[in-house]
Design a protein around this motif. Sequence first.
Motif, mmCIF file in Angstrom:
data_model
loop_
_atom_site.group_PDB
_atom_site.id
_atom_site.type_symbol
_atom_site.label_atom_id
_atom_site.label_comp_id
_atom_site.label_asym_id
_atom_site.label_seq_id
_atom_site.Cartn_x
_atom_site.Cartn_y
_atom_site.Cartn_z
ATOM 1 N N ARG A 211 -14.759 5.360 -11.098
ATOM 2 C CA ARG A 211 -13.919 4.247 -10.641
ATOM 3 C C ARG A 211 -12.437 4.538 -10.886
ATOM 4 N NH1 ARG A 211 -13.582 -0.785 -14.447
ATOM 5 N NH2 ARG A 211 -12.453 0.889 -15.529
ATOM 6 N N ASN A 212 -12.128 4.995 -12.088
ATOM 7 C CA ASN A 212 -10.721 5.307 -12.395
ATOM 8 C C ASN A 212 -10.201 6.463 -11.540
ATOM 9 O OD1 ASN A 212 -10.904 3.328 -14.372
ATOM 10 N ND2 ASN A 212 -11.367 4.792 -15.990
ATOM 11 N N PHE A 213 -11.049 7.450 -11.312
ATOM 12 C CA PHE A 213 -10.629 8.578 -10.483
ATOM 13 C C PHE A 213 -10.405 8.152 -9.038
ATOM 14 C CE2 PHE A 213 -12.063 11.888 -7.499
ATOM 15 C CZ PHE A 213 -11.037 12.808 -7.691
ATOM 16 N N THR A 214 -11.253 7.262 -8.544
ATOM 17 C CA THR A 214 -11.097 6.803 -7.158
ATOM 18 C C THR A 214 -9.777 6.064 -6.970
ATOM 19 O OG1 THR A 214 -13.508 6.601 -6.979
ATOM 20 C CG2 THR A 214 -12.171 5.455 -5.332
ATOM 21 N N TYR B 154 -6.965 8.645 -7.174
ATOM 22 C CA TYR B 154 -6.906 9.491 -5.978
ATOM 23 C C TYR B 154 -6.388 8.714 -4.768
ATOM 24 C CZ TYR B 154 -8.340 12.827 -2.392
ATOM 25 O OH TYR B 154 -8.340 13.712 -1.339
ATOM 26 N N LEU B 155 -6.670 7.420 -4.756
ATOM 27 C CA LEU B 155 -6.210 6.603 -3.638
ATOM 28 C C LEU B 155 -4.685 6.535 -3.583
ATOM 29 C CD1 LEU B 155 -7.015 4.695 -1.294
ATOM 30 C CD2 LEU B 155 -6.979 2.821 -2.953
ATOM 31 N N PHE B 156 -4.036 6.527 -4.745
ATOM 32 C CA PHE B 156 -2.575 6.403 -4.780
ATOM 33 C C PHE B 156 -1.871 7.753 -4.915
ATOM 34 C CE2 PHE B 156 -4.019 2.201 -6.154
ATOM 35 C CZ PHE B 156 -3.217 1.375 -5.382
ATOM 36 N N LYS C 209 -3.399 17.346 -2.663
ATOM 37 C CA LYS C 209 -3.953 17.724 -1.364
ATOM 38 C C LYS C 209 -2.908 18.443 -0.520
ATOM 39 C CE LYS C 209 -6.202 15.662 2.668
ATOM 40 N NZ LYS C 209 -6.675 14.390 3.286
ATOM 41 N N ALA C 210 -1.679 17.923 -0.494
ATOM 42 C CA ALA C 210 -0.615 18.581 0.273
ATOM 43 C C ALA C 210 -0.250 19.934 -0.340
ATOM 44 C CB ALA C 210 0.615 17.673 0.319
#
Length: 699
Positions: free
Chosen positions: A251-254, A257-259, A265-266
């Motif tokens: 949950r914390n990772f999601t 990663y969302l923000f 990734k870039a």
Amino acid sequence: MHVARYGKIRRKPFYSRAAVNCTFILCLTVLSQNMVYSKQSSWFVRKVIYWRAAASIAWAVVLMPNAAAVFVILSGFSPLHPIQMMSECLSLFTSANSIMYLILLCVVTGLVGFLNFKSYKVVPTIAVSKVALLGQLLHPRQLLSSLLHCGMGVVVAWCCATTSGTRYTSLGYTCPQSDGDIGTQMCLNEYYFILLLGGAFAGFSYSLLGVVHNMNYVSFSTVQQYKYFHVKGSVLVVLRGSATLALFTVRNFTVLYLFLGHIPKAWLCKTWNLHSNSPIHSIDSITGLLDLFYHLWLSTTFLLFTWHFTLLLFRIFVTEVYSFPLQPTFTDDANECLPKILTDNHPSIVKYLALQDLALLSQHSPSRRTEVFSLSQPGGHPHNWNAISQECLSLLTDLTQRLVIYHDTVATNGRPKSLSQGSERKTSSDKSLSSGTEDLFSPRAASVFPRSVAGTPQTPQAPLTVPFTPDLNSPFAFPAMRRLTAPAEQHSPAFSTVQSPHFLRRGPKLWSTSTDSQVNGSPQLSPTSVTGSKQEPFKPSLLAQFVQSRKEQVKQFLMRRVLIMYLFNKLPEASSQALFADSQAHIWALEGLSYLVQASFSEDQYGVVQTTLPRILSCMLVLQEAVDRHFKLPHASSKPSRSSSSMEDSSHKTLRFALRATLKTAIYRITTTFGDHLNDVVMSAEHRKRLQQFLDFKE
């Protein structure tokens, strides 16, 4: 000096061959003594602890293939196609790549076990403020450990991703070309990328939570059982706790990663020349999201379970009971006996195992108790009993002193008071406590364990800083505290001969009221009024006054900042836990002494215990009074706090409650055994009155 052939004076060097030889022999002697001392102090670690740690790591590596097989089955679980699922699992088990992944997982497990061995502690490190906890998290060693766990998490996630299906086989794949494109292009597999980032985040979270929840703390089990049954009964607990913790980690990772997921990734796409717009493995469907969440949770659960299980095996193997001999068979084995282990300087794990063995033999081994009560031949001296009782009494006396100093520096009736006032004023109960502890002092008063809460030895010149004692000189002390704790002026109501009952009731009650003022009815003058008539007050220079004024301005500025006050305010519950952090040793000392005294009523043929019985009773009664006063403080909790994490070892939070119960049980064990015979024991009137309450079962 002597004249050479050519008439010049030739001087001898300032050293000679004899001096060099003497210096060389002295260095060899010192080095040999240090080697002998290190050999004596680490023989148990080399012969026992190393092998126990190696055995726990070996068992974790041996059991790793079973956990990996369960993970492979669950990752490819397909209830609609059972035959295909079984064939894929069998082909995966027999492939060469799987063997390589399994070897890599075993290496990571061994490294985790080695880190557990290098960082374990039998006395937990409890942070008494937010800043202290932040300092532990930002320590260079902890940062290096976090980065290492992060790398190991990536390796475990990579091994899990390659066995989870076609979506998670590689980081990049060939993109389908459009009509106008020339050449091949590589696109980013975001499923694979998220699994790797999830493994890194899980490893980093494991390292941080290990500091917050004291995961390196090794506690000793109260109920003794074989290793097999202990492991068997704890596997489901570890599995359930790992699965629950994995949900919160995912949950914390999601959310993270969302923000912030676009940043790595870039960077990865720019470094590896990959396209992020993936038409095939894009996360744009509910099925893909559920599949990704399931595999992410499953791989995180596998990582946490294997690491927690390795830690569990290490705790079980290291804390296994070890039976120390009481009398040496040969002369060279004298350093391996229980009395010698207790009195010499050894690592904390060795001391704890020795005290655990003492508590068990005093309760369950009549033959070994006979060796404790035996006399030396020739001479007829109870060396075993003297060494054991002296060390146990030293431990209990040191805890009593720590509590007395703690109460002198903590708030009375919820109010802070300075160290100077606490040292100048004492009640009659404090005088009895101090006299009782002074009587209990032995020639070797310093104990083998670190006594101070902060881990540094305490000296009379340096005032003790109790974990949550308000520091009046700090920039975060309130002005109201300074007014309450400032010494009273000569013309203030505190120095008047007639005081109101309300003012008397508001006075200090814990080791702070002067007995002379209670007896004579006259107030006690402050030391400033006494010394003021003898010497003139010192006038600081203008520069000192300027620096002091600027210092006060900085203090007032920082006091108005809520965030700084939040970080620097000390936690009362954690401070009380830090005071009793090493109480497991005192619990075993109380159990060992009380059971040996109880058994001496019928087994002590020479009466060696009777000579120390007054000291033992006085020490226990003084400690019992100090512990009772600690629990009467307003900030001391009366109920154990529940653990916030299922994998957290919260036994250190309840040590003070276990110590209080063990202390009262130990005194009752002695009083119920000896009964009215204790009336013939020589002790002070206050101790006898206190002991009579135990004899009458009124405590």
